[in-house]
Design an enzyme around this catalytic site. Structure first.
Site, PDB file in Angstrom:
ATOM      1  N   GLU A 356      90.362 -40.475  45.369  1.00  0.00           N
ATOM      2  CA  GLU A 356      90.922 -41.549  44.540  1.00  0.00           C
ATOM      3  C   GLU A 356      90.948 -42.824  45.393  1.00  0.00           C
ATOM      4  OE1 GLU A 356      94.835 -42.495  41.709  1.00  0.00           O
ATOM      5  OE2 GLU A 356      94.940 -40.923  43.226  1.00  0.00           O
ATOM      6  N   HIS A 381      90.821 -36.587  40.359  1.00  0.00           N
ATOM      7  CA  HIS A 381      90.159 -37.900  40.306  1.00  0.00           C
ATOM      8  C   HIS A 381      88.702 -37.817  40.776  1.00  0.00           C
ATOM      9  CE1 HIS A 381      93.696 -40.169  39.100  1.00  0.00           C
ATOM     10  NE2 HIS A 381      94.382 -39.492  40.004  1.00  0.00           N
TER      11      HIS A 381
END
Length: 507
Positions: A356, A381
């Site tokens: 992320e 993510h």
């Protein structure tokens, strides 16, 4: 079921094409049949490309394709728009309204502290007796339930009882709206309000602290769990894997409840909800620790999680490290603690946030590879995955999906135009993935419909089909931590709902 898009057959088609073009360099017009074959082959690689559609699904696909074409030519099509600006247009979208009805399977990346709408927190929770509020010098807000005025804490020297404060305000509705703004990141001009990632993350973390004072009060905690399940169910979601730090819960008399009490409460409230909604499968918890903690603190958290898993194997799914990756410690820093389950010969699944970030080449960026080295079950993510071809291939071969959270990535300033989200490449390659919402309270969303819209319309574009939607929904069950028998049950329930949805919307 795992999909591997680069099959022997597809590679033969590609090699035939390369041989043909290298030998026939003098041909000015390529063979249209070969072009069609290549286009068809490429489409078969993408997420949903290998899904065989029924006649009804094909009709629905044609309808959605036409609706997407119309939206893409509209003057306010929300492509490069920030979600906060695009939301009103999305709400008017016929595609979005269909996606709201669609059975989406499960949500696998959702944080407990940002699960329920800010409107419920303000209009329900802050109207309860004994709720105090404090407005800090730093511009944030804090809440606490107390039988008397709280002592100064958290930068708060003046606490006000909400009931008394509202009695002095002429426009209570406007005041409540301002409180809601303090519990979300919403703003009319996000680019001006959040010029950098540091600024938006600072506000992001302040908001979590504000919400915490409300939802860690025991009576609210119970209602909050139920309300969260209800909001997911209303968005046609049948199962939840929730990331939760299992914070200590307080009572009005000062009693503090432990993590075991919290787990029992999750279980009890979920069972109550399932009795009232028999087609809801349930909930499992991914226990979290903040990556700002020390090595020894994470080791303690892991030991606690292992002990809780022994007692509650039905509800504990695994463990994760949370918090901003760019300012927190990388996964490798905690290598000794994370090796603990192996040392004590106990299985504990990891569900790491990794990638992320857009700080490519840093230690933080290497979280992607380290997550796979520690056999993560899913990648939270995975925004940076496209920059790591080896990690991407390992993820594909092992069937480790990416939990794609498009709205979160945009609001937290990893990408401005969602057409450029790395998930577009992963979708085109048929990479294993699921759609998730991350922190819906803070983004002004609910359930998964908004994130599905961004994936299906903006990131996937006209290439995304009903097959894409179907595979993404099925992935959320396949890649869950549910045991095989419950996965089968969830898939059976979902399939019935899906067939009904298709039938009702394809004619």
């Amino acid at each position: 079921m795992k999909r591997f898009p680069y099959t022997i057959c597809s590679m033969k088609v590609l090699m035939t094409f390369l041989t043909f073009t290298s030998v026939n360099k003098s041909i000015s017009i390529p063979d249209p049949r070969q072009r069609d074959q290549l286009l068809q082959q490429e489409s078969s690689w993408q997420v949903g490309g290998g899904v065989e559609l029924t006649a009804a699904e094909q009709r629905l696909d044609s309808l959605l394709h036409k609706l997407k074409e119309q939206e893409m030519t509209a003057p306010h099509f929300p492509t490069a728009m920030h979600f906060f600006k695009a939301k009103p247009y999305i709400q008017q979208s016929p595609v979005f309204k269909l996606l709201q009805k669609m059975p989406k399977g499960a949500v696998l990346h959702l944080h407990h502290s940002a699960q329920v709408g800010a409107d419920w927190l303000v209009l329900n929770v802050t109207y309860r007796p004994h709720c105090y509020v404090c407005f800090t010098w730093g511009g944030s807000v804090q809440f606490l339930f107390s039988p008397q005025r709280p002592f100064p804490r958290w930068g708060c020297s003046a606490w006000s009882l909400m009931e008394q404060l509202r009695a002095t305000i002429s426009d209570v509705a406007a005041f409540d709206q301002s409180l809601m703004r303090n519990l979300t990141l919403f703003t009319e001009d996000p680019d001006m309000a959040y010029p950098t990632q540091d600024v938006v993350w600072n506000r992001f973390e302040q908001t979590f602290v504000a919400i915490s004072g409300l939802i860690t009060y025991a009576p609210v905690f119970k209602d909050y769990i139920y309300q969260g399940l209800q909001q997911l169910y209303d968005d046609n979601i049948l199962y939840l894997e929730l990331r939760a730090g299992l914070s200590k819960i307080y009572e009005l008399d000062g009693t503090v409840r432990d993590k075991e009490w919290s787990l029992q409460t999750y279980r009890n409230i979920t069972e109550q909800f399932r009795l009232e909604h028999p087609d809801f499968v349930g909930i499992r918890i991914i226990v979290t620790a903040h990556r700002a903690l020390s090595l020894s603190q994470v080791e303690v958290a892991l030991k606690e999680t292992l002990e809780l898993q022994k007692r509650y194997p039905d509800i504990i799914a695994g463990f994760d490290l949370v918090g901003r990756e760019d300012s927190g410690k990388p996964i490798w820093y905690f290598q000794e603690a994370l090796s603990l389950p192996t040392e004590v010969k106990t299985n504990l699944s990891y569900f790491f946030h990794a990638g992320e970030t857009d700080s490519y080449g840093t230690d933080v960026d290497r979280n992607i590879l380290d997550a796979l080295l520690f056999n993560t079950t899913r990648i939270g993510h995975g925004f940076a995955l496209a920059h790591h071809p080896l990690a991407k291939e390992l993820s594909r071969k092992r069937g480790v999906p990416v939990e794609v959270c498009p709205i979160s990535n945009q609001v937290l300033k990893l990408v401005s135009d969602l057409r450029n989200h790395p998930a577009a490449v992963l979708m085109a390659e048929g990479h294993p993935m699921v759609v998730s919402s991350d922190d819906p309270t803070l983004f002004g969303t609910s359930g998964l419909s908004y994130d599905f819209y961004e994936v299906f319309v903006v990131i996937g574009g006209l290439s995304a089909t009903v097959g894409t939607l179907k595979e993404l929904a099925m992935n959320s069950i396949r890649y869950s931590s549910l045991p095989a028998d419950l996965q089968d049950k969830a898939m059976f329930i979902w399939q019935q709902k899906w067939d009904k949805f298709v039938l009702e919307n394809s004619s």
